[in-house]
Design a protein around this motif. Sequence first.
Motif, short mmCIF file in Angstrom:
data_model
loop_
_atom_site.label_atom_id
_atom_site.label_comp_id
_atom_site.label_asym_id
_atom_site.label_seq_id
_atom_site.Cartn_x
_atom_site.Cartn_y
_atom_site.Cartn_z
N GLY A 149 -1.88 -0.69 -1.36
CA GLY A 149 -0.44 -0.64 -1.19
C GLY A 149 0.12 0.73 -0.89
N LEU A 151 0.27 4.59 1.28
CA LEU A 151 0.06 5.38 2.48
C LEU A 151 -1.16 6.26 2.22
CD1 LEU A 151 2.31 5.26 4.63
CD2 LEU A 151 3.15 7.42 3.76
N SER A 230 -0.30 -6.13 -1.38
CA SER A 230 -0.12 -4.75 -0.91
C SER A 230 1.37 -4.37 -0.97
CB SER A 230 -0.66 -4.58 0.50
OG SER A 230 -0.14 -5.57 1.34
N SER A 253 10.37 1.85 1.72
CA SER A 253 9.89 2.03 3.09
C SER A 253 9.17 3.37 3.17
CB SER A 253 11.06 2.03 4.06
OG SER A 253 11.85 3.18 3.83
N LYS A 254 8.37 3.54 4.24
CA LYS A 254 7.64 4.80 4.38
C LYS A 254 8.62 5.98 4.44
CE LYS A 254 3.53 2.94 6.58
NZ LYS A 254 2.75 2.84 7.82
N LEU A 255 9.74 5.76 5.12
CA LEU A 255 10.73 6.85 5.22
C LEU A 255 11.28 7.22 3.85
CD1 LEU A 255 12.81 6.19 8.46
CD2 LEU A 255 11.29 8.11 7.97
N ILE A 258 8.76 9.27 2.00
CA ILE A 258 8.76 10.64 2.49
C ILE A 258 9.98 11.41 1.99
CG2 ILE A 258 8.99 12.02 4.62
CD1 ILE A 258 7.14 9.93 5.95
N ASP A 261 9.54 12.20 -1.53
CA ASP A 261 8.50 13.21 -1.62
C ASP A 261 9.10 14.61 -1.38
OD1 ASP A 261 5.90 13.12 -2.24
OD2 ASP A 261 5.14 12.85 -0.21
N ILE A 262 9.92 14.70 -0.34
CA ILE A 262 10.55 15.98 -0.01
C ILE A 262 11.49 16.41 -1.14
CG2 ILE A 262 12.17 17.12 1.60
CD1 ILE A 262 10.97 15.28 3.82
N LYS A 265 9.52 17.70 -3.98
CA LYS A 265 8.99 19.04 -3.72
C LYS A 265 10.07 20.12 -3.83
CE LYS A 265 4.92 17.80 -1.15
NZ LYS A 265 4.00 18.07 -2.23
N TRP B 49 -9.54 -5.41 0.56
CA TRP B 49 -8.46 -6.17 1.18
C TRP B 49 -8.86 -7.63 1.30
CZ3 TRP B 49 -3.90 -3.82 2.33
CH2 TRP B 49 -3.90 -2.42 2.43
N THR B 53 -5.03 -10.70 4.70
CA THR B 53 -4.26 -9.56 5.22
C THR B 53 -4.66 -9.23 6.66
OG1 THR B 53 -5.88 -7.97 4.43
CG2 THR B 53 -4.09 -8.50 2.91
N TYR B 280 7.48 6.06 15.31
CA TYR B 280 7.59 6.11 13.85
C TYR B 280 6.24 6.52 13.23
CZ TYR B 280 8.93 4.11 9.29
OH TYR B 280 9.21 3.92 7.98
N ILE B 284 5.31 9.90 11.14
CA ILE B 284 4.78 9.82 9.78
C ILE B 284 3.42 10.50 9.68
CG2 ILE B 284 3.79 8.16 8.12
CD1 ILE B 284 6.27 6.47 8.61
N TYR B 287 3.86 14.15 9.72
CA TYR B 287 4.46 14.60 8.46
C TYR B 287 3.38 14.67 7.39
CZ TYR B 287 6.63 14.31 3.93
OH TYR B 287 6.94 14.53 2.63
N MET B 288 2.51 13.61 7.34
CA MET B 288 1.47 13.55 6.32
C MET B 288 0.50 14.73 6.48
SD MET B 288 2.43 11.02 4.60
CE MET B 288 1.15 10.63 3.45
N LEU B 291 2.16 17.79 5.14
CA LEU B 291 2.34 17.72 3.68
C LEU B 291 1.04 17.87 2.92
CD1 LEU B 291 4.88 17.04 1.87
CD2 LEU B 291 3.80 14.82 1.56
N ARG B 292 -0.01 17.20 3.39
CA ARG B 292 -1.24 17.17 2.58
C ARG B 292 -2.10 18.37 2.93
NH1 ARG B 292 0.66 13.39 -0.20
NH2 ARG B 292 1.31 11.44 0.72
#
Lengths: 324, 292
Positions: A149, A151, A230, A253-255, A258, A261-262, A265, B49, B53, B280, B284, B287-288, B291-292
């Motif tokens: 579930g 990212l 998930s 949502s993913k946004l 994020i 997360d920001i 931080k 999984w 799915t 999108y 993302i 961004y990841m 960030l990581r």
Amino acid sequence: MGSVHLSNCIKMKNVEVIAVADKSKRALIYAKNIGIKNIYTNYEEIIKDKNIDALIISLPNFLHKDCAIAAAEAGKHIFIEKPLARNILEGEEICTSIEHSDVKGMVGYPLRFDKRYIDLKADIENGIFGAVITASTSNISSGPFSSRGQLGRPVPVPSWWFDKELLGGGALLDLGVHSVNLFRYYFGDVIETHSQLGYRFNMDLEDHAVCIMKFKSGTLATIKVGWFSSDIIRSLEINGTIKNISFIQSSPSKLKIISSDIKKKLGLTNEYNSFYHEINYFIDCLNLGIQPIPSVDEGLMDLKIISEAYNNQLGKNSNALIRD
Amino acid sequence: MSLVSLCLAKQTDYLNIRETVEKSLDLINFNFKNDVDKILIKPNLNYYWDYSTGYTTDPNFVGILIDVIRERITSDPYIYIIESDASAMKCKYAFKILGYEKLSIEKNVTLVNLSEQKTEKKIVEVLGKKLTYFIPNIIQNSDVLINVPKIKYMKDVKLTCALKNIFGCNSYQKKYVYHKNLNKAIIGINKLIKTDLVIVDGIIVRGVNTKKLGLVMASEDPVAVDSVAANILDLNPKSVECLDFSLKEKLGNTSYITKGETLETVKRMFPKKEINNKIYEFLISNYMKVLR
């Protein structure tokens, strides 16, 4: 959960984190990086340390009993993650040890420190809903298979999550115990409990379950839990003779992940607010010398209800995973 | 040019899927050798999984395939379902959780964790890069290897299907060590292990979302299967590095002839990524990385 409690504790002015113990190298590196001086791979080292007043136990279920009893006998106060133990017998041993050692014990139920749930308790008591006839909760997620579930890349699932002896129970014990505790907080004593368990993933432990509880107050409540999705949904519904209420918390949502997360931080938010409040409250209770709640006795009662649910499976003979 | 069949089941019940599997094999004129003793089936088990799915091969699909094999081969061969441990997945749990333990009892086949098998260390060069693998003896000693992959988007390699599924035949558990050169690593193991048949479980597919599609694809050429899969996912095959490498290493054909349903029909039905999803995902993933 250990890392959440740790990051919360270091923000508290009246707490000094003396030591951290973990088997995971990654967890210990994290602890070291945030300035914890004493890093151990075994909790026994913490128990030996006379400078430590209290212990947060955030271990796998099968280690709860031994760690809690050792800590209590060493005179340390205990905050222990839910469920209190794997079964009633272990739970009773923890309660007895805490009582005899004259230390304080509290079980981690973060919903009890979430403002929405606290306000609801006041509304129920003030009769806003009238008589509460039915109530229900859902807590469906990926459970221990967290990477289903989330990212990012899959992370290994520790083997104890697959072992019924080490866990004591499946999704009903792991997730259902939150709702059992919450409903008892709202509606009081339980007079009857039943369940139906499901095994989608062919494990020895149930990965989904529905539990029905009847309260002395007359309220009938259902608890729905699952480790199979998930997606995440956590919901609560209260149905009264005057008013109904429901709130749903679903997968962000993913946004949203994020942006939170920001914010985290930048120090603009604390995602784990209720976890912060429960530990802060525990520390306040220790400083004031009062018994924190939910106590270990409450945790034991919750275990008894879950055990009854396992024993009273609808359409099936007893197949209890928690044994008395 | 290689033959690739595209067949759609009318319903997703046993009889309809079985009919579709048989049709997909007939369309590519595939005949099992009759004197075989050991058949290996490699499904795509990914983390834990559930097959619903679209991430993992449906054990019911593998069960149907086993029934078809037994009907078409008179020698009553031993059938093994193979998979290896990965960085975050252990076969002993995956076989149980994903329904393969139950299948092995029902169909009297053997489950094999390749990470627990005797292996031979092999070094292979892919476009100038030397790569080391641990190839299980059971694969080298088998008569037939059937690859039963899924079609999926994958962030690092864009597409995962037949070629990528064979990556799971490397017994080495810490597969993340290959991730830096994943495309070359996929090609390397395909140079060492040849599949006799690819039969894609597209009953439930995972595109931008999950869809019950009832698709079965079959071919003897994994490169051709992946080329068709890229087309279905609306990816330019030339932009899929793995396909480019496979052509350079002469692993198969990126040119193909499809039989059965038209590629356009399947492509239209597949839940592809829309352009806004692609932007999108791009934002993302970047961004990841930061960030990581």
